[in-house]
Scaffold this active site. Sequence first.
Site, PDB file in Angstrom:
ATOM      1  N   CYS A   8       0.532  -1.805  -0.025  1.00  0.00           N
ATOM      2  CA  CYS A   8       0.235  -0.509   0.113  1.00  0.00           C
ATOM      3  C   CYS A   8       0.901   1.794   0.123  1.00  0.00           C
ATOM      4  O   CYS A   8       1.881   1.457  -1.242  1.00  0.00           O
ATOM      5  CB  CYS A   8      -1.211   0.341   1.170  1.00  0.00           C
ATOM      6  SG  CYS A   8      -2.471   0.951   0.742  1.00  0.00           S
TER       7      CYS A   8
ATOM      8  N   HIS B 171      -3.989  -5.201   0.832  1.00  0.00           N
ATOM      9  CA  HIS B 171      -3.421  -5.464   2.161  1.00  0.00           C
ATOM     10  C   HIS B 171      -3.706  -6.842   2.056  1.00  0.00           C
ATOM     11  O   HIS B 171      -4.686  -7.431   2.763  1.00  0.00           O
ATOM     12  CB  HIS B 171      -3.912  -4.779   3.233  1.00  0.00           C
ATOM     13  CG  HIS B 171      -3.413  -3.378   3.712  1.00  0.00           C
ATOM     14  ND1 HIS B 171      -2.730  -3.145   3.683  1.00  0.00           N
ATOM     15  CD2 HIS B 171      -4.120  -1.902   2.689  1.00  0.00           C
ATOM     16  CE1 HIS B 171      -2.295  -1.124   3.858  1.00  0.00           C
ATOM     17  NE2 HIS B 171      -3.368  -1.443   3.005  1.00  0.00           N
TER      18      HIS B 171
ATOM     19  N   GLU C   5      -2.074  -8.447   4.103  1.00  0.00           N
ATOM     20  CA  GLU C   5      -1.819  -9.218   6.412  1.00  0.00           C
ATOM     21  C   GLU C   5      -3.322  -9.049   6.668  1.00  0.00           C
ATOM     22  O   GLU C   5      -3.047  -9.788   7.509  1.00  0.00           O
ATOM     23  CB  GLU C   5      -0.998  -8.021   5.969  1.00  0.00           C
ATOM     24  CG  GLU C   5      -0.399  -7.182   6.635  1.00  0.00           C
ATOM     25  CD  GLU C   5      -1.470  -5.716   5.321  1.00  0.00           C
ATOM     26  OE1 GLU C   5      -1.462  -6.166   4.347  1.00  0.00           O
ATOM     27  OE2 GLU C   5      -1.880  -4.283   5.757  1.00  0.00           O
TER      28      GLU C   5
HETATM   29  N1  LIG Z   1      -2.331   7.002   2.603  1.00  0.00           N
HETATM   30  C1  LIG Z   1      -1.637   5.835   1.481  1.00  0.00           C
HETATM   31  C2  LIG Z   1      -1.533   4.389   1.625  1.00  0.00           C
HETATM   32  C3  LIG Z   1      -2.650   3.977   1.926  1.00  0.00           C
HETATM   33  C4  LIG Z   1      -2.029   2.615   2.803  1.00  0.00           C
HETATM   34  O1  LIG Z   1      -1.311   2.387   3.681  1.00  0.00           O
HETATM   35  N2  LIG Z   1      -3.498   2.691   3.696  1.00  0.00           N
HETATM   36  C5  LIG Z   1      -3.849   1.772   4.600  1.00  0.00           C
HETATM   37  C6  LIG Z   1      -4.272   1.746   5.948  1.00  0.00           C
HETATM   38  C7  LIG Z   1      -4.647   1.374   7.112  1.00  0.00           C
HETATM   39  C8  LIG Z   1      -5.683   0.733   7.665  1.00  0.00           C
HETATM   40  O2  LIG Z   1      -6.797   2.559   7.523  1.00  0.00           O
HETATM   41  O3  LIG Z   1      -6.167  -0.258   7.947  1.00  0.00           O
HETATM   42  C9  LIG Z   1      -3.330   6.820   0.919  1.00  0.00           C
HETATM   43  O4  LIG Z   1      -4.454   6.571   1.188  1.00  0.00           O
HETATM   44  O5  LIG Z   1      -2.968   5.793  -0.475  1.00  0.00           O
END
Ligand SMILES: N[C@@H](CCC(=O)NCCCC(=O)O)C(=O)O
Length: 249
Positions: free
Chosen positions: A94, A208, A210
């Site tokens: 991400c 994601h 994970e």
């Molecule tokens: N902020 C960036 C990357 C998005 C990101 O890594 N999201 C993970 C968030 C974790 C969560 O909220 O569970 C974008 O907005 O593109």
Amino acid sequence: MPNHAVSDHYIKVVLGPIGGIPILVPAAGSAVAAEVLPRLDGLMLTGSRSNVAPDLYAGPPHLEGTPEDPARDSTTIPLILGALERAIPVFAICRGFQELNVALGGSLNQRIQDLPGRMDHSTPTDQALPKVRTGKAHAVRVAPDGMLARQWQGLDWSPQAVPVNSLHNQGVAQLAPRLVAEAWAPDGTIEAGRVEGAAGFALGVQWHPEYDWAEDALSRRLFESFGEAARRHASKGADLDLAATLAAE
Ligand SMILES: N[C@@H](CCC(=O)NCCCC(=O)O)C(=O)O
């Protein structure tokens, strides 16, 4: 009080399918990155609600209130470049994929949902139901002859539609010269990329894995492959240490 923290999902996935020991690297800048790199068998770049600073890719300033984390940027960009230089396996998730793209000279769209013809890839963080936030949100089309396809050989999947979750506002605008696109959302957003010519595992994904590796074989395999690459890298290091010891005797 500022904290340096990571979601337990990443700790669990390192201890689980990756089969390693998680070491959290503080967002403390390039000096820390340089010291830590020789000690790493693999580098996993996590997601985050913060965003890569636009001046790192000559982008326009963020809208007021868009979270940034310059301390993280000043740590992860050198980590990525140093890891690729040392053939340390890299798995970027991400925000991590966005950092990989920027580190290699690419750029980002800051709000995909505002672009004509594009989907809303974000998932409101105020939603109480975790499955709504981390469940499958859309499918991606996967390059049938790329790195993802090689990792997923033998598993039940279709290159035309791999379901993924989606928790991002930003995404690849200009793909970095050394990155090769591996997956696309229905609106054309690049959702994964590999580093062309990388000596080892070097992959970024916008979704994601994970969150659902325990029940999703495709997610799990990506982490297993990253763990295997890290162990190969570690064994090469051990071989070099032994050779140096023998040479010194
Ligand atoms: N902020 C960036 C990357 C998005 C990101 O890594 N999201 C993970 C968030 C974790 C969560 O909220 O569970 C974008 O907005 O593109």
